[in-house]
Design a protein around this motif. Structure first.
Motif, short mmCIF file in Angstrom:
data_model
loop_
_atom_site.label_atom_id
_atom_site.label_comp_id
_atom_site.label_asym_id
_atom_site.label_seq_id
_atom_site.Cartn_x
_atom_site.Cartn_y
_atom_site.Cartn_z
N GLY A 173 0.74 -1.09 -0.08
CA GLY A 173 -0.03 -0.05 -0.02
C GLY A 173 0.83 1.15 0.09
O GLY A 173 0.65 2.35 -0.87
N LEU A 174 1.79 1.29 0.79
CA LEU A 174 2.96 2.38 0.79
C LEU A 174 3.61 2.63 -0.47
O LEU A 174 3.41 3.67 -1.11
N MET A 175 4.03 1.73 -1.10
CA MET A 175 4.49 1.68 -2.35
C MET A 175 3.73 2.34 -3.45
O MET A 175 3.97 3.28 -4.40
N PHE A 176 2.36 1.81 -3.48
CA PHE A 176 1.60 2.28 -4.49
C PHE A 176 1.26 3.61 -3.99
O PHE A 176 1.05 4.48 -5.11
N ALA A 177 1.13 4.13 -3.04
CA ALA A 177 0.63 5.27 -2.66
C ALA A 177 1.72 6.31 -3.16
O ALA A 177 1.59 7.47 -3.66
N PRO B 199 0.58 12.56 -7.43
CA PRO B 199 0.97 13.17 -8.44
C PRO B 199 2.04 14.40 -7.97
O PRO B 199 2.02 14.95 -6.75
N THR B 200 3.12 14.38 -8.75
CA THR B 200 4.10 15.44 -8.54
C THR B 200 4.59 16.23 -9.53
O THR B 200 4.07 15.89 -10.71
N ALA B 201 5.07 17.34 -9.27
CA ALA B 201 5.50 18.24 -10.41
C ALA B 201 6.73 18.50 -10.14
O ALA B 201 7.51 18.49 -9.22
N ARG B 202 7.43 18.61 -11.38
CA ARG B 202 8.91 19.00 -11.54
C ARG B 202 9.03 20.43 -12.48
O ARG B 202 9.44 20.67 -13.46
N VAL B 203 8.80 21.45 -11.44
CA VAL B 203 8.82 22.90 -11.96
C VAL B 203 10.11 23.48 -11.06
O VAL B 203 10.29 23.21 -10.01
N HIS B 204 10.86 24.10 -12.06
CA HIS B 204 12.18 24.47 -11.83
C HIS B 204 12.06 26.20 -11.50
O HIS B 204 11.62 26.77 -12.59
N PHE B 205 12.26 26.62 -10.33
CA PHE B 205 12.17 28.15 -10.29
C PHE B 205 13.61 28.59 -10.12
O PHE B 205 14.77 28.07 -9.78
N SER B 206 13.71 29.89 -10.68
CA SER B 206 15.06 30.42 -10.68
C SER B 206 15.37 30.74 -9.33
O SER B 206 14.90 31.02 -8.34
N GLN B 207 16.99 30.53 -8.95
CA GLN B 207 17.36 30.81 -7.81
C GLN B 207 17.30 32.12 -7.17
O GLN B 207 17.32 32.08 -5.76
N VAL B 208 17.20 33.14 -7.91
CA VAL B 208 16.95 34.51 -7.48
C VAL B 208 15.78 35.14 -8.26
O VAL B 208 15.36 34.62 -9.14
N ALA B 209 15.29 36.01 -7.49
CA ALA B 209 14.19 37.06 -8.31
C ALA B 209 14.96 38.33 -8.48
O ALA B 209 16.11 38.75 -7.56
N VAL B 210 14.55 39.04 -9.24
CA VAL B 210 15.14 40.46 -9.72
C VAL B 210 14.11 41.53 -9.73
O VAL B 210 12.96 41.21 -9.90
N VAL B 211 14.69 42.78 -9.49
CA VAL B 211 13.71 43.99 -9.61
C VAL B 211 14.55 44.96 -10.56
O VAL B 211 15.44 45.43 -10.39
N CYS B 212 13.61 44.98 -11.55
CA CYS B 212 14.19 45.95 -12.94
C CYS B 212 12.87 46.59 -13.35
O CYS B 212 11.83 46.27 -13.19
N SER B 213 13.33 47.63 -14.35
CA SER B 213 12.26 48.42 -14.91
C SER B 213 11.65 47.72 -16.06
O SER B 213 12.59 47.00 -17.01
#
Length: 307
Positions: free
Chosen positions: A139-143, A148-162
């Motif tokens: 049951g644990l292996m099936f669960a 459902p998982t997501a493989r979303v990659h975020f940038s390591q930093v955020a920036v502030v620019c015009s």
């Protein structure tokens, strides 16, 4: 006043578990005076959720250690009842250990078998535990596989620019799978410390308005932008202010995985030192020889100063 201070202390204990880590809380009934929430030992408070949240490496290591520990325990139990295993060398831990493995897995090759009443009783208990553990582990292996998982990659930093003449907070998100995330929605919040007029200290959330918070199809990359205009809680502030109030940017992304038709989510956070001012991201888009777009994830978090 005392009750509010207790609540503030409770929030400060919860704070390290937030940010980039998953957490969820559901209150179904009020807690009694004798009940306490164990914040630092999740295996005690919710064993099932803890087993599902472990990484695969730690989960398999835990299962392996438990398997061998259980067989070692039964091996010593067989040795304690004397000559109870037929065709086994008297006092041999090796024979008792491998007989326990055969019994726990219900293999039973037949070369060794219980020959006394106490050995048969111990064998019955071990077979029952083996059947129970196999059902639980299945049951644990099936669960874990079906979650459902997501493989979303975020940038390591955020920036502030015009951007279009307005200072804008920006960061990137990319889908690392070859499929698409349908009806993707992203929400960004500012979290900072504040002091009320009554002198109470608390950590307050502010939703940040985005130029585009929804995407019908999230395939390659998404540059999220929040204009810092007069309606923004960041308006008129700078890096020193965010550091002073321990400001953080919290990001949550949800969508529908087109492969499994299940809702997936991902989240990330940016602390004040991960928000770079007067910088911008480098261009990562290019086109292949057959005309398709591609992105260079190796430069996903690279920034350059404004001209």
């Amino acid at each position: 006043m005392k009750q509010f201070k207790k609540m503030a202390k409770f929030r400060s204990l919860l704070r390290p578990s937030l940010g980039n880590k998953n957490s969820s809380h559901k209150v179904s009934r009020p807690l009694q005076n004798s009940q306490k929430i164990d914040l630092f030992h999740p295996a005690r408070s919710d064993l099932y959720h803890w087993l599902l949240s472990l990484s695969w490496r730690k989960f398999l290591l835990l299962v392996t250690l438990f398997y061998f520990t259980l067989n070692i325990f039964f091996a010593f139990a067989y040795l304690s009842i004397g000559d109870g295993i037929a065709n086994a060398e008297p006092g041999s831990f090796k024979d008792a250990f491998f007989f326990s493995i055969q019994t726990l897995s219900t293999v039973g090759y037949g070369s060794m078998y219980p020959q006394t009443f106490y050995a048969q009783l111990l064998m019955t208990i071990e077979v029952w535990m083996g059947l129970l553990l196999i059902a639980i582990l299945t049951g644990l292996m099936f669960a874990r596989f079906s979650r459902p998982t997501a493989r979303v990659h975020f940038s390591q930093v955020a920036v502030v620019c015009s951007f279009d003449g307005i200072p804008t907070l920006m960061f990137r998100a990319a889908n690392r799978r070859t499929n698409r995330i349908l009806e993707a929605q992203i929400q960004v919040s500012l979290v900072r410390n504040e002091v009320t007029q009554e002198g109470h200290q608390l950590r307050r959330f502010y939703d940040l308005k985005l130029l585009r918070s929804r995407s019908p199809i999230f395939g390659l990359s998404w540059q999220v932008m929040h204009p810092i205009d007069q309606t923004s809680p960041l308006y008129g502030n700078c890096a020193e202010y965010l550091e002073q109030v321990e400001g953080e940017i919290w990001v949550t992304l949800t969508g529908l995985d087109e492969t499994f038709s299940q809702t997936i989510h991902a989240r990330h956070s940016y602390s004040s030192d991960e928000i770079l001012w007067n910088m911008r991201f480098v261009d990562i888009f290019s086109r292949t020889s057959d005309g398709r777009y591609q992105i260079d994830l190796s430069r996903f978090s690279d920034v350059i100063p404004l001209n």
